[in-house]
Design a protein around this motif. Structure first.
Motif, PDB file in Angstrom:
ATOM      1  N   ALA A  54       0.826  -1.208   0.000  1.00 20.66           N
ATOM      2  CA  ALA A  54       0.000   0.000   0.000  1.00 20.66           C
ATOM      3  C   ALA A  54       0.859   1.257   0.000  1.00 20.66           C
ATOM      4  N   VAL A  55       1.928   1.242   0.771  1.00 14.67           N
ATOM      5  CA  VAL A  55       2.828   2.404   0.804  1.00 14.67           C
ATOM      6  C   VAL A  55       3.450   2.628  -0.569  1.00 14.67           C
ATOM      7  N   ILE A  56       3.867   1.561  -1.223  1.00 12.55           N
ATOM      8  CA  ILE A  56       4.446   1.684  -2.565  1.00 12.55           C
ATOM      9  C   ILE A  56       3.413   2.253  -3.537  1.00 12.55           C
ATOM     10  N   GLY A  57       2.183   1.758  -3.455  1.00 15.72           N
ATOM     11  CA  GLY A  57       1.134   2.238  -4.349  1.00 15.72           C
ATOM     12  C   GLY A  57       0.837   3.715  -4.180  1.00 15.72           C
TER      13      GLY A  57
ATOM     14  N   MET B 121       0.118  -6.371  -4.637  1.00 16.91           N
ATOM     15  CA  MET B 121       0.975  -6.852  -3.556  1.00 16.91           C
ATOM     16  C   MET B 121       0.267  -6.697  -2.207  1.00 16.91           C
ATOM     17  N   SER B 122      -0.391  -5.561  -2.017  1.00 19.25           N
ATOM     18  CA  SER B 122      -1.089  -5.291  -0.768  1.00 19.25           C
ATOM     19  C   SER B 122      -2.298  -6.204  -0.586  1.00 19.25           C
TER      20      SER B 122
ATOM     21  N   GLY C   6      -4.136  -0.563   6.400  1.00 20.46           N
ATOM     22  CA  GLY C   6      -4.074  -0.878   4.975  1.00 20.46           C
ATOM     23  C   GLY C   6      -5.313  -0.414   4.236  1.00 20.46           C
ATOM     24  N   ALA C   7      -6.475  -0.497   4.884  1.00 19.61           N
ATOM     25  CA  ALA C   7      -7.712  -0.029   4.247  1.00 19.61           C
ATOM     26  C   ALA C   7      -7.654   1.472   3.994  1.00 19.61           C
TER      27      ALA C   7
END
Length: 653
Positions: free
Chosen positions: A318-321, A336-337, A448-449
């Motif tokens: 999520a951080v990468i996205g 990935m997340s 993450g949500a």
């Protein structure tokens, strides 16, 4: 867990599956694999004579597999729950000593669910590819690779033993290498394909060693034999098998620490991204963990590790996205997340299996729709992938906007759409697992949500809203019907499929013959999902993440070139420096070790070989001088030799 409890759990996982398949559909379920495999053979061997119609054949055969899978599903549903698992022997693959490797298929609720997803979503991607790859001169070969991929994935999920599963596992790796590097004229595509292949080999070694360890421990690699005997093995052995299986799953499903190949895989054609990242390759690891549930239930440490890896990966992805400007790489980080969510749920044991598979199926629809939507945008924008050069496309591409928008709402967990039903089930399962561990996992899923809502809202705003930031000469337009029709079908699944699966807990009950039933089943009623604390917290995170994204990108001008990032953004844009970490820990030391071994080989090993050869050569040169070629010299030498022998004998006497 006591041995008796482990044995009971193994029996619930289908180790009692020995009933022979009756009826033409189940008895001939090998045709599920044969259809796309024959298509791959014709398209790859037939040559250019199949160019004119090969793409239609390549599309028709996966559709035939989907039809056969649907028929098999109805035949399974016509049986009582305890009779919904079938063994379908095909032939003996090989026999060595007392070991027989059988090609036998296992049709149960878990495998047929995957078969339907692979062939259904896979067929839609094939249809989409007819239009997307229309101008590629190697289109026939592309469809051959797609068929090979589908066939390998079906072998993987329909196998009834770990050796046959491994065959499909490797087949998927080969096909993904061919597809990711399909545009091999681009160096970036060739490098990405090699990277995916090599990183996956690390995970594959883990799975291979696990299979070897199973055979040496249990004397069998069949699911029924391994799961039935796992309770009798030592804790250390079972834990080792579980961790090795997890390593294999991390490779295929791009979980930490083997995630580095996933974003680079975007170098392949967009249909490949949809196929690999939605319904097939990246879900293989989740399937492996759920299928091997009795092993993990007998090894609590390995099972907990699965959940931790899933939680860490869902946050990392999520951080990468959040920081990627490439639309496909932003969606890859999302994949990935989301797979991290599934892995987390699979690591919770029986309470999370159904939630993991349900989210896997709905994710197959909305993520495939999102990737195909991204491909449609690229199709209309001259293959541009930088979202900072999009903007305002909702009017130019209304169908793409609508279908992509429904996928967006599904993935962020908007109430009553597919992702809401299944993701809430995972969050609920995490919190219900109890203790500080369960609470930590649940909080990670909630964070993450919020991140998912942020990066997906960012994608929507940068692509479809705001001012037009198109490059000069761009003329965005809607894609042809061959591309938009599959997107519409996937969008419909993104809206309705979650409720069909989760409402009334029907999908969990359907899976019970294959994965067992949790001790405390949670009936996720609509009222419960709208009023429970985890659900309300998830909705709050959704609203907060979307609001922050709107404030940052919807109310401000978006520069065509990304500003210089701070350290947090740089950390995310560089994929958490995973590549640098792998390079520092493995690549450079490995290269140094290889150089040292090469030098040792040249100086020591080759030196010894060359030294012996040189000694023989030099001694031969010296002895060669004694060979004069004159008979009198040889006779005189023999005379002197004989005299020496006689003198020696005389002295001794």
């Amino acid at each position: 867990m006591a041995v008796s409890e482990i044995t009971l759990a193994a029996e619930q996982h289908g180790t009692a599956v020995t009933s022979e398949a009756s009826g033409a559909i189940l008895a001939n379920s090998w045709l599920l694999i044969a259809f796309p495999l024959v298509g791959a053979a014709i398209l790859l061997i037939g040559g250019r004579r199949t160019d004119g119609w090969g793409h239609w054949l390549g599309t028709a055969l996966p559709l035939a597999s989907f039809g056969w899978a649907m028929a098999a599903l109805f035949e399974i549903l016509g049986r009582a729950a305890a009779e919904r698992s079938f063994s379908v022997p095909v032939y003996t693959w090989f026999s060595v000593g007392g070991f027989d490797a059988e090609v036998s298929l296992l049709l149960d609720p878990l495998s047929i669910s995957f078969a339907l997803l692979i062939t259904g979503v896979g067929s839609l991607i094939h249809i989409y590819s007819v239009g997307y790859m229309a101008h590629d001169e190697r289109r026939r070969r592309f469809f051959g690779y797609l068929n090979l991929f589908v066939a390998a994935m079906l072998v993987l999920v329909l196998a009834d033993n770990f050796v046959l599963l491994f065959l499909g596992w490797e087949g998927v790796g080969l096909a993904s290498y061919l597809l990711i590097g399909f545009w091999q004229h681009k160096d970036s595509a060739a490098v990405a394909a090699k990277k995916a292949f090599l990183v996956n080999r690390v995970g594959d070694m883990g799975l291979l060693i696990a299979v070897m360890l199973m055979f040496t421990t249990f004397g069998t690699v069949a699911f029924s034999g391994v799961f039935g005997a796992v309770g009798e093995a030592g804790q250390g052995v079972v834990t080792a098998i579980g961790l090795l299986l997890l390593l294999g799953a991390c490779g295929k499903s791009a979980q930490l620490p083997l995630q580095s190949w996933l974003l680079d895989a975007m170098e392949g054609p967009t249909p490949v991204s949809a196929l690999i990242h939605a319904a097939t390759m990246v879900t293989a690891g989740v399937y492996l963990i759920v299928r091997a549930g009795p092993v993990f239930e007998a090894a609590p440490a390995a099972q907990a590790t699965v959940a931790v890896v899933g939680a860490a990966t869902l946050l990392a992805g999520a951080v990468i996205g959040c920081a990627k400007d490439d639309i496909k790489k932003a969606l890859a980080g999302s994949t990935m997340s989301q797979i991290g969510y599934m892995t987390l749920a699979a690591g919770l044991g029986p309470v999370g299996y159904a939630a993991a598979i349900a989210h896997l199926i709905t994710h197959g629809f909305f993520k495939a729709g999102l990737f195909l939507g991204a491909g449609s945008v690229m199709h209309g924008m001259n293959d541009e992938v930088d979202m900072r050069r999009f903007g305002g496309l909702r009017k130019a591409m209304p169908i793409t906007f609508a279908t992509f928008g429904l996928g967006y709402l599904a993935i962020i967990g908007f109430p009553l759409l597919s992702g809401w039903w299944t993701k809430e089930g995972i969050i609920e399962a995490a919190f219900s697992s109890g203790g500080a561990f369960g609470t930590t996992l649940g909080v990670a899923a909630l964070v993450g949500a919020g991140l998912t809502a942020f990066y997906m809202t960012r994608v929507m705003i940068l692509t479809f809203f705001g001012e037009r930031r198109w490059a000069e000469g761009a003329h965005p337009h809607e894609s042809p019907a061959s591309m938009t029709a599959p997107m519409i079908v996937l969008a419909a699944g993104s809206v309705f499929l979650g409720a069909v699966l989760v409402f009334g807990y029907r999908f969990a009950h359907f899976l019970e013959p294959a994965v067992g039933a949790p001790e405390e089943a949670h009936e996720f009623s609509l009222v419960h999902m709208l009023t429970s604390v985890p659900s309300l917290a998830a909705l709050g995170m959704l609203a907060g993440g979307a609001a922050v994204a709107w404030f940052m990108y919807g109310r401000r001008e978006v520069p065509a070139t990304a500003p210089r990032p701070g350290w947090v953004t740089a950390f995310a844009r560089n994929e958490l420096y995973g590549n640098a970490l792998n390079e520092g820990l493995f690549m450079r030391p490995g290269r140094a070790l290889a150089a040292a071994l090469s030098a040792f080989d040249r100086t020591v090993v080759d030196g010894l070989v060359y030294g012996v050869a040189a000694s023989v050569r030099d001694s031969s040169r010296g002895l060669r001088g004694a060979q004069t070629g004159f008979a009198r010299t040889y006779a005189l030498t023999m005379l002197f030799g004989a005299a020496i022998v006689v003198a020696t004998l005389a002295v001794r006497i």
